[in-house]
Write a protein that holds these residues in place. Structure first.
Motif, PDB file in Angstrom:
ATOM      1  N   ASN A 198      42.482  38.846  39.171  1.00 25.59           N
ATOM      2  CA  ASN A 198      42.248  38.383  37.800  1.00 25.59           C
ATOM      3  C   ASN A 198      42.110  39.602  36.903  1.00 25.59           C
ATOM      4  OD1 ASN A 198      40.170  35.849  39.106  1.00 25.59           O
ATOM      5  ND2 ASN A 198      41.941  35.432  37.848  1.00 25.59           N
ATOM      6  N   VAL A 199      42.612  39.506  35.681  1.00 23.09           N
ATOM      7  CA  VAL A 199      42.360  40.525  34.672  1.00 23.09           C
ATOM      8  C   VAL A 199      41.301  39.958  33.733  1.00 23.09           C
ATOM      9  CG1 VAL A 199      43.323  41.973  32.858  1.00 23.09           C
ATOM     10  CG2 VAL A 199      44.709  41.395  34.869  1.00 23.09           C
ATOM     11  N   TRP A 200      40.136  40.596  33.710  1.00 17.69           N
ATOM     12  CA  TRP A 200      38.986  40.052  32.990  1.00 17.69           C
ATOM     13  C   TRP A 200      39.280  39.847  31.502  1.00 17.69           C
ATOM     14  CZ3 TRP A 200      35.120  42.270  29.571  1.00 17.69           C
ATOM     15  CH2 TRP A 200      34.019  41.415  29.379  1.00 17.69           C
ATOM     16  N   ARG A 201      38.749  38.749  30.983  1.00 18.07           N
ATOM     17  CA  ARG A 201      38.915  38.340  29.596  1.00 18.07           C
ATOM     18  C   ARG A 201      40.349  37.961  29.240  1.00 18.07           C
ATOM     19  NH1 ARG A 201      35.197  41.125  25.118  1.00 18.07           N
ATOM     20  NH2 ARG A 201      36.691  42.818  25.236  1.00 18.07           N
ATOM     21  N   THR A 202      41.136  37.640  30.263  1.00 15.46           N
ATOM     22  CA  THR A 202      42.447  37.031  30.048  1.00 15.46           C
ATOM     23  C   THR A 202      42.574  35.913  31.074  1.00 15.46           C
ATOM     24  OG1 THR A 202      43.879  38.184  31.642  1.00 15.46           O
ATOM     25  CG2 THR A 202      43.314  39.375  29.607  1.00 15.46           C
ATOM     26  N   ASP A 203      43.622  35.105  30.925  1.00 15.63           N
ATOM     27  CA  ASP A 203      43.955  34.091  31.926  1.00 15.63           C
ATOM     28  C   ASP A 203      45.122  34.556  32.780  1.00 15.63           C
ATOM     29  OD1 ASP A 203      42.009  32.164  31.396  1.00 15.63           O
ATOM     30  OD2 ASP A 203      43.163  31.285  29.757  1.00 15.63           O
ATOM     31  N   ARG A 204      45.248  35.858  32.953  1.00 13.94           N
ATOM     32  CA  ARG A 204      46.378  36.404  33.697  1.00 13.94           C
ATOM     33  C   ARG A 204      45.972  36.827  35.102  1.00 13.94           C
ATOM     34  NH1 ARG A 204      46.503  38.628  28.658  1.00 13.94           N
ATOM     35  NH2 ARG A 204      48.067  37.694  27.289  1.00 13.94           N
TER      36      ARG A 204
END
Length: 268
Positions: A198-204
Motif C-alpha cells: 500500500n502507498v499511504w494516503r492513497t488507494d494505490r
C-alpha cells in the motif's frame, strides 16, 4: 505501462510526510491514473469496523484462518480471524501502550512490528503468547516474509531486509517508479518473489521487485467502499494473498474486506 507509472509518480509527489503518519486519519485519496488497472471484486466479507488494521495475512497452512495486527497506542492487538466471516476467534493485546504495526507468519511464530516504540514482537502462533521483544531501529510500518528473510517498510522509499530468526537487519533497497523514489510504503505482502505495498494516503497498490526496488505494476484500488461506508473510516491498509491472482483487501476501520483479483501481468 510507462504512462501509468509516470502518472503515479506525479500523484505521489503531492503527498506530504507526517510524523503521525500511521496514527493520523488521512483525507480521501485522489483517483489513480485513468488507465491503471482496478481490482476485480469477486466477493465481500465482514470486517470489524473498530479494527485499525496494520497487517493482514492468510495462515500458510489453514485457508480458513486470517491473522490481523491492529494499531493505536493502548488498543493494539494481534488477532486470529475466521476468514469467511471476519469473526475474531482470539485476540491478545500488545504490552503496555505499544503501537502495533505490520505482521507476518514465520513457521510457528508471528512477527509484529511497532510503529515508533523501537521493538519488534515475536509471538507463539499456537498459543498467542509473547516469546520476546527485540530491538528495532527506525519505524515499523509493513512486514512480510520471503524464503529466508523478512521484508519491512518504514514509511520511507526503502524496503529493509531482516533475518527471520533474530530480526537483525541484513540490507535494504530503494524503491523507485520510473526512476523516481516511491515514499510512504506501508502494508506489505510477499507473493512469488515480489512485494505488494500500500502507498499511504492513497488507494494505490504497487508491486515491487525486491532485488532491484523497481515498481513493476500499479493498481488503483479506489472505490471499493461506497461513499456512505467510507465515511468515518481511514486508509486502505490490508493485503492478504489468497491464491493465484486473488487477494483480500481492507483498510483501517473498514466495515468490509473485499476478495479481489488483481489483473496485472506476472513479473517479467
Amino acid at each position: 505501462m510507462r504512462r501509468v507509472l509516470l502518472g503515479l509518480v506525479a500523484a505521489m509527489a503531492a503527498v506530504t510526510t507526517s510524523a503521525g503518519a500511521c496514527a493520523a486519519a488521512a483525507p480521501p485519496a485522489a483517483p489513480g491514473p485513468a488507465d491503471a488497472p482496478r481490482p476485480v471484486v469477486v466477493g465481500e466479507e465482514p470486517h470489524d469496523p473498530a479494527a485499525f488494521t496494520q497487517g493482514l495475512e492468510l495462515s500458510p497452512d489453514d485457508p480458513g484462518t486470517l491473522y490481523e495486527g491492529t494499531g493505536l497506542a493502548g488498543r493494539s492487538q494481534l488477532r486470529e480471524l475466521e476468514a469467511a466471516t471476519g469473526a475474531v476467534r482470539r485476540a491478545v493485546p500488545l504490552p503496555g501502550d505499544l503501537f502495533g504495526e505490520g505482521i507476518t507468519v514465520v513457521g510457528p511464530s508471528i512477527w509484529q512490528l511497532t510503529w515508533q516504540d523501537g521493538v519488534a514482537l515475536e509471538w507463539d502462533r499456537a498459543t498467542f503468547t509473547l516469546r520476546r521483544q527485540v530491538p528495532l531501529a527506525g519505524e515499523g510500518w509493513g512486514l512480510c516474509a520471503e524464503p529466508g528473510r523478512l521484508v519491512r517498510s518504514d514509511g520511507t522509499d526503502r524496503l529493509r531486509f531482516h533475518d527471520p530468526a533474530t530480526f537483525a537487519e541484513t540490507g535494504s533497497v530503494a524503491v523507485t517508479l520510473d526512476g523516481a523514489p516511491v515514499p510512504q510504503l506501508n502494508e506489505l505482502e510477499c507473493v512469488d518473489g515480489a512485494v505488494w505495498a500500500n502507498v499511504w494516503r492513497t488507494d494505490r497498490l504497487v508491486r515491487i521487485d525486491p532485488a532491484t526496488g523497481a515498481v513493476t505494476a500499479v493498481v488503483d484500488a479506489s472505490g471499493l467502499l461506497d461513499p456512505a461506508r467510507r465515511a468515518d473510516t481511514d486508509v486502505l491498509n490490508g493485503i492478504a494473498h489468497l491464491s493465484g491472482d486473488e487477494y483480500l483487501l481492507t483498510g483501517k476501520l473498514w466495515p468490509a474486506a473485499f476478495r479481489v483479483r488483481l489483473p496485472v501481468p506476472p513479473p517479467g
